[in-house]
Design a protein around this motif. Structure first.
Motif, PDB file in Angstrom:
ATOM      1  N   GLU A 222       0.827  -1.204   0.000  1.00  0.00           N
ATOM      2  CA  GLU A 222       0.000   0.000   0.000  1.00  0.00           C
ATOM      3  C   GLU A 222       0.866   1.262   0.000  1.00  0.00           C
ATOM      4  N   GLU A 223       1.940   1.255   0.772  1.00  0.00           N
ATOM      5  CA  GLU A 223       2.823   2.413   0.807  1.00  0.00           C
ATOM      6  C   GLU A 223       3.470   2.649  -0.553  1.00  0.00           C
ATOM      7  N   GLU A 224       3.836   1.567  -1.240  1.00  0.00           N
ATOM      8  CA  GLU A 224       4.477   1.711  -2.548  1.00  0.00           C
ATOM      9  C   GLU A 224       3.506   2.288  -3.568  1.00  0.00           C
ATOM     10  N   LEU A 225       2.258   1.871  -3.515  1.00  0.00           N
ATOM     11  CA  LEU A 225       1.266   2.402  -4.446  1.00  0.00           C
ATOM     12  C   LEU A 225       1.026   3.891  -4.207  1.00  0.00           C
ATOM     13  N   ALA A 226       1.180   4.334  -2.976  1.00  0.00           N
ATOM     14  CA  ALA A 226       0.908   5.739  -2.648  1.00  0.00           C
ATOM     15  C   ALA A 226       2.121   6.641  -2.848  1.00  0.00           C
ATOM     16  N   TYR A 227       3.313   6.069  -2.914  1.00  0.00           N
ATOM     17  CA  TYR A 227       4.532   6.881  -2.868  1.00  0.00           C
ATOM     18  C   TYR A 227       4.618   7.880  -4.027  1.00  0.00           C
ATOM     19  N   GLY A 228       4.336   7.420  -5.246  1.00  0.00           N
ATOM     20  CA  GLY A 228       4.436   8.321  -6.397  1.00  0.00           C
ATOM     21  C   GLY A 228       3.488   9.502  -6.292  1.00  0.00           C
ATOM     22  N   MET A 229       2.281   9.255  -5.772  1.00  0.00           N
ATOM     23  CA  MET A 229       1.318  10.351  -5.612  1.00  0.00           C
ATOM     24  C   MET A 229       1.757  11.321  -4.523  1.00  0.00           C
ATOM     25  N   GLU A 230       2.364  10.789  -3.460  1.00  0.00           N
ATOM     26  CA  GLU A 230       2.895  11.672  -2.409  1.00  0.00           C
ATOM     27  C   GLU A 230       3.974  12.592  -2.969  1.00  0.00           C
ATOM     28  N   SER A 231       4.821  12.038  -3.836  1.00  0.00           N
ATOM     29  CA  SER A 231       5.895  12.838  -4.418  1.00  0.00           C
ATOM     30  C   SER A 231       5.352  13.964  -5.281  1.00  0.00           C
ATOM     31  N   LEU A 232       4.169  13.747  -5.890  1.00  0.00           N
ATOM     32  CA  LEU A 232       3.564  14.774  -6.739  1.00  0.00           C
ATOM     33  C   LEU A 232       2.647  15.713  -5.950  1.00  0.00           C
ATOM     34  N   GLY A 233       2.466  15.453  -4.649  1.00  0.00           N
ATOM     35  CA  GLY A 233       1.684  16.351  -3.805  1.00  0.00           C
ATOM     36  C   GLY A 233       0.185  16.243  -3.987  1.00  0.00           C
ATOM     37  N   LEU A 234      -0.321  15.050  -4.342  1.00  0.00           N
ATOM     38  CA  LEU A 234      -1.770  14.890  -4.515  1.00  0.00           C
ATOM     39  C   LEU A 234      -2.476  14.889  -3.161  1.00  0.00           C
ATOM     40  N   ALA A 235      -3.752  15.256  -3.160  1.00  0.00           N
ATOM     41  CA  ALA A 235      -4.539  15.327  -1.935  1.00  0.00           C
ATOM     42  C   ALA A 235      -4.740  13.927  -1.350  1.00  0.00           C
ATOM     43  N   PRO A 236      -4.785  13.797  -0.014  1.00  0.00           N
ATOM     44  CA  PRO A 236      -4.930  12.485   0.616  1.00  0.00           C
ATOM     45  C   PRO A 236      -6.162  11.705   0.160  1.00  0.00           C
ATOM     46  N   ASP A 237      -7.317  12.400  -0.015  1.00  0.00           N
ATOM     47  CA  ASP A 237      -8.514  11.676  -0.426  1.00  0.00           C
ATOM     48  C   ASP A 237      -8.368  11.126  -1.843  1.00  0.00           C
ATOM     49  N   VAL A 238      -7.694  11.875  -2.717  1.00  0.00           N
ATOM     50  CA  VAL A 238      -7.437  11.386  -4.076  1.00  0.00           C
ATOM     51  C   VAL A 238      -6.505  10.173  -4.028  1.00  0.00           C
ATOM     52  N   MET A 239      -5.476  10.255  -3.201  1.00  0.00           N
ATOM     53  CA  MET A 239      -4.538   9.140  -3.075  1.00  0.00           C
ATOM     54  C   MET A 239      -5.245   7.885  -2.588  1.00  0.00           C
ATOM     55  N   ARG A 240      -6.096   8.021  -1.576  1.00  0.00           N
ATOM     56  CA  ARG A 240      -6.787   6.862  -1.016  1.00  0.00           C
ATOM     57  C   ARG A 240      -7.665   6.199  -2.073  1.00  0.00           C
ATOM     58  N   ARG A 241      -8.403   7.007  -2.831  1.00  0.00           N
ATOM     59  CA  ARG A 241      -9.290   6.444  -3.851  1.00  0.00           C
ATOM     60  C   ARG A 241      -8.500   5.701  -4.922  1.00  0.00           C
ATOM     61  N   ARG A 242      -7.405   6.315  -5.377  1.00  0.00           N
ATOM     62  CA  ARG A 242      -6.625   5.689  -6.450  1.00  0.00           C
ATOM     63  C   ARG A 242      -5.926   4.413  -5.977  1.00  0.00           C
ATOM     64  N   VAL A 243      -5.477   4.402  -4.742  1.00  0.00           N
ATOM     65  CA  VAL A 243      -4.865   3.179  -4.214  1.00  0.00           C
ATOM     66  C   VAL A 243      -5.877   2.043  -4.210  1.00  0.00           C
ATOM     67  N   GLU A 244      -7.108   2.323  -3.746  1.00  0.00           N
ATOM     68  CA  GLU A 244      -8.138   1.280  -3.717  1.00  0.00           C
ATOM     69  C   GLU A 244      -8.469   0.797  -5.124  1.00  0.00           C
ATOM     70  N   GLU A 245      -8.574   1.731  -6.072  1.00  0.00           N
ATOM     71  CA  GLU A 245      -8.870   1.351  -7.454  1.00  0.00           C
ATOM     72  C   GLU A 245      -7.775   0.451  -8.018  1.00  0.00           C
ATOM     73  N   THR A 246      -6.535   0.795  -7.758  1.00  0.00           N
ATOM     74  CA  THR A 246      -5.415   0.023  -8.299  1.00  0.00           C
ATOM     75  C   THR A 246      -5.300  -1.338  -7.639  1.00  0.00           C
ATOM     76  N   LEU A 247      -5.549  -1.406  -6.337  1.00  0.00           N
ATOM     77  CA  LEU A 247      -5.557  -2.708  -5.650  1.00  0.00           C
ATOM     78  C   LEU A 247      -6.565  -3.650  -6.291  1.00  0.00           C
ATOM     79  N   ASP A 248      -7.745  -3.118  -6.640  1.00  0.00           N
ATOM     80  CA  ASP A 248      -8.780  -3.949  -7.262  1.00  0.00           C
ATOM     81  C   ASP A 248      -8.414  -4.288  -8.711  1.00  0.00           C
ATOM     82  N   LEU A 249      -7.913  -3.310  -9.449  1.00  0.00           N
ATOM     83  CA  LEU A 249      -7.591  -3.530 -10.854  1.00  0.00           C
ATOM     84  C   LEU A 249      -6.585  -4.648 -11.037  1.00  0.00           C
ATOM     85  N   LEU A 250      -5.562  -4.701 -10.171  1.00  0.00           N
ATOM     86  CA  LEU A 250      -4.457  -5.636 -10.353  1.00  0.00           C
ATOM     87  C   LEU A 250      -4.532  -6.837  -9.413  1.00  0.00           C
ATOM     88  N   GLY A 251      -5.657  -7.000  -8.717  1.00  0.00           N
ATOM     89  CA  GLY A 251      -5.809  -8.159  -7.848  1.00  0.00           C
ATOM     90  C   GLY A 251      -4.835  -8.172  -6.688  1.00  0.00           C
TER      91      GLY A 251
END
Length: 584
Positions: free
Chosen positions: A101-130
């Motif tokens: 989970e931390e690895e999926l979020a790291y790139g977004m943290e580096s770009l300064g994305l909002a926490p709620d956006v990061m959380r949503r995208r992490v969940e989407e990616t976890l589901d997309l890639l199983g």
């Protein structure tokens, strides 16, 4: 979106450019597949898009590469990170955090994305890639295929406009590869993402490409066209295209569905022919046959070269030879626990001398753990395991290395010298082999590799071939291979198959963990399928893969219900038919 303008790249100390005359454009919302033999510069072309070439790799880039209007000569990789997402051949080199989970979020943290956006995208990616079940797992505990999915997910979460992928499905099981490719296709079609991808396993990806760029040889300019146009002239092509060439189908099929629609007449011609049941034996080198191989000479061969403190620079005493007729490897009710995870559960496996066994199954099924147990790197929790007549985890390393050799998923773990020549000389000395033995194997697997080349400057496939040669120099009676075709093109894979068949014909036992269904069809006498650490299928290759939609090779799917596995089998049958000889 991506524009190459007469690009050439020459690395420091190289006599000639690695790539030259690269001049093409990848429009927004297209998936372009980069193909060609190993070592022609595909990774260099991909690296030029992200700015890694030449800012990180060094060397001289001539011409111009622009991505979304940004010139990569004047924009370093960090200045392209919001536009380009890159996954290289080695996922481990990308990870900077400890958990999925931390690895999926790291790139977004580096770009300064909002926490709620990061959380949503992490969940989407976890589901997309199983990956949902792995979200809290330490990356160090994941299998190679699971790590590759995490690496891909880590570049998807920032939603880059351009994706650059180098062998993205090489360590994935067939089902996981289809899921990843379906995600990429959705990004291209629905979101307009631009994808430039290099891949050797064309049977998986060629049907998804809008266009194909072929690098035919080192330093040669690329040929760009539709997949069907390029596959008609490409030196590398998937089995379904090989079958189409053999049957003179025009245009060439790119998918199993297209080939099945045209295969009626071919199936009729083959309907009275019995396919070879043991591809590893029937397709062997001159002199090989389908009969059981004779046992190897008394006394096991010289030691395989091992990393770190296990490496020796002098001759080692020979252990007692296993009893005649004894199996090369044996596991009985083998159970292995790693923390709370039961990696293997009551596994029973016997491997005879001269037999080639393919271990298959989804990522994380326990294949690498089983190989590690056979070579003594992993101690069993319960049950028994024997390799070369010894208990591997209780046998002294100086004795064990004379019985079993392992080529791991990461070939660099076996490579320590500064040049290919020095690596080969060390392998010859460690194995007690004649000088030049290892170098001859390298030349056979990958012609054209210079003696003075540093192993780290080789492509992933070339490093794997070098590591294979290092281990094969000792000709161990039991050879274990973990994903041996990762990064290899079809020609290099064919040469590897020839070497392994010759070893099996001499009595060496081979166990390989692989997701490459085409390799299993070409080489294996038996296929063992693991699921959640348990053996769920064990039998002759034809029986197991024909019955499995996931692990059946392309030729089997095209010619089903007939039991053909490879293009080579079909070619021999047609040649015998034309000669008026029965095919047996």
């Amino acid at each position: 979106m991506i524009r190459f303008e007469d690009v050439s790249v020459t690395y420091d100390g190289a006599a000639a450019p690695t790539v030259t005359g690269v001049d093409f454009e990848v429009p927004e919302g297209e998936l372009v597949l980069l193909v060609g033999p190993s070592g022609v510069g595909k990774s260099t072309v991909l690296g030029a898009v992200s700015g890694l070439v030449p800012h990180f790799t060094g060397g001289t880039l001539r011409g111009r590469v622009t991505v979304a209007g940004r010139d990569t000569r004047t924009h370093k990789p960090r200045e392209l990170a919001d536009v380009v997402g890159t996954v290289g051949q080695d996922p481990l080199s990308h990870f900077v955090t400890d958990t999925v989970e931390e690895e999926l979020a790291y790139g977004m943290e580096s770009l300064g994305l909002a926490p709620d956006v990061m959380r949503r995208r992490v969940e989407e990616t976890l589901d997309l890639l199983g990956l949902a079940d792995l979200r809290d797992r330490p990356i160090a505990t994941l299998s190679g295929g699971q790590r590759q999915r995490v690496a891909i997910g880590s570049v998807l979460t920032p939603h880059p406009r351009v994706l650059v992928l180098d062998e993205p499905t090489s360590a994935l099981d067939p089902a996981a590869a289809e899921e990843v490719l379906a995600v990429l296709q959705r990004l291209v079609h629905d979101l307009g993402t631009t994808v430039l991808m290099a891949e050797h396993r064309l049977e998986r990806v060629v049907q998804y490409a809008d266009r194909v760029a072929l690098l035919p040889a080192p330093g040669a300019p690329p040929l760009l066209g539709t997949p069907a146009e390029v596959m008609a002239v490409s030196p590398v092509f998937p089995p379904v295209v090989g079958l189409g060439r053999l049957a003179d189908w025009a245009p060439l099929p790119l998918t199993v569905r297209d080939a099945r629609r045209r295969a009626g007449a071919l199936r009729d011609r083959l309907s009275t022919v019995v396919p070879d049941e043991a591809p590893g034996a029937q397709d062997g080198p001159p002199g090989a046959s389908g009969t059981a191989p004779s046992p190897p000479p008394a006394g096991p061969p010289a030691p395989v070269r091992r990393p770190g403190f296990l490496r020796r620079r002098r001759a080692l005493p020979r252990p007692a030879a296993p009893a005649p007729g004894a199996p090369a490897a044996l596991a009985g009710s083998l159970t292995v626990r790693r923390g709370r995870v039961e990696a293997l559960r009551r596994v029973d496996l016997t491997v005879a001398r001269g037999e080639t066994v393919a271990l298959m199954g989804r990522n994380g099924a326990g294949k690498s753990t089983l190989l590690g147990t056979l070579v003594g790197l992993v101690a069993p929790t319960a049950g028994t395991v024997r390799a070369g007549g010894a208990d591997p985890h209780r046998t002294a390393p100086r004795d064990l290395v004379r019985r079993v050799g392992l080529v791991p998923q990461e070939p660099r773990d076996l490579l320590y010298a500064d040049t290919v020549a020095a690596e080969c000389a060390a392998a010859d000395e460690d194995a007690g082999a004649a000088p030049g033995t290892c170098r001859a194997l390298v030349t056979g697997l990958l012609p054209g590799v210079d003696d003075d080349t540093h192993p780290r400057d080789l492509s992933e496939g070339q490093r794997l071939a070098l590591a294979l040669a290092v281990v094969l120099t000792a000709r161990p009676p039991l050879l274990l291979l973990d994903e041996p075709t990762r990064g290899l093109d079809y020609a290099a894979k064919s040469r590897l198959v020839a070497v392994l068949r010759a070893l099996a014909a001499e009595g060496h036992a081979i166990v390989l963990a692989t997701h490459d269904v085409e390799l299993a069809a070409e080489l294996a006498h038996r296929v063992v399928i693991l699921a959640d650490g348990e053996v769920v299928a064990d039998g002759p290759t034809a029986e197991v893969v024909v019955a499995s939609p996931s692990f059946a090779p392309q030729v089997t799917k095209v010619l089903a219900p007939q039991r053909w596995l490879t293009v080579a089998q079909v070619r021999r049958a047609l040649e015998d038919e034309r000669a008026g000889e029965p095919h047996v």
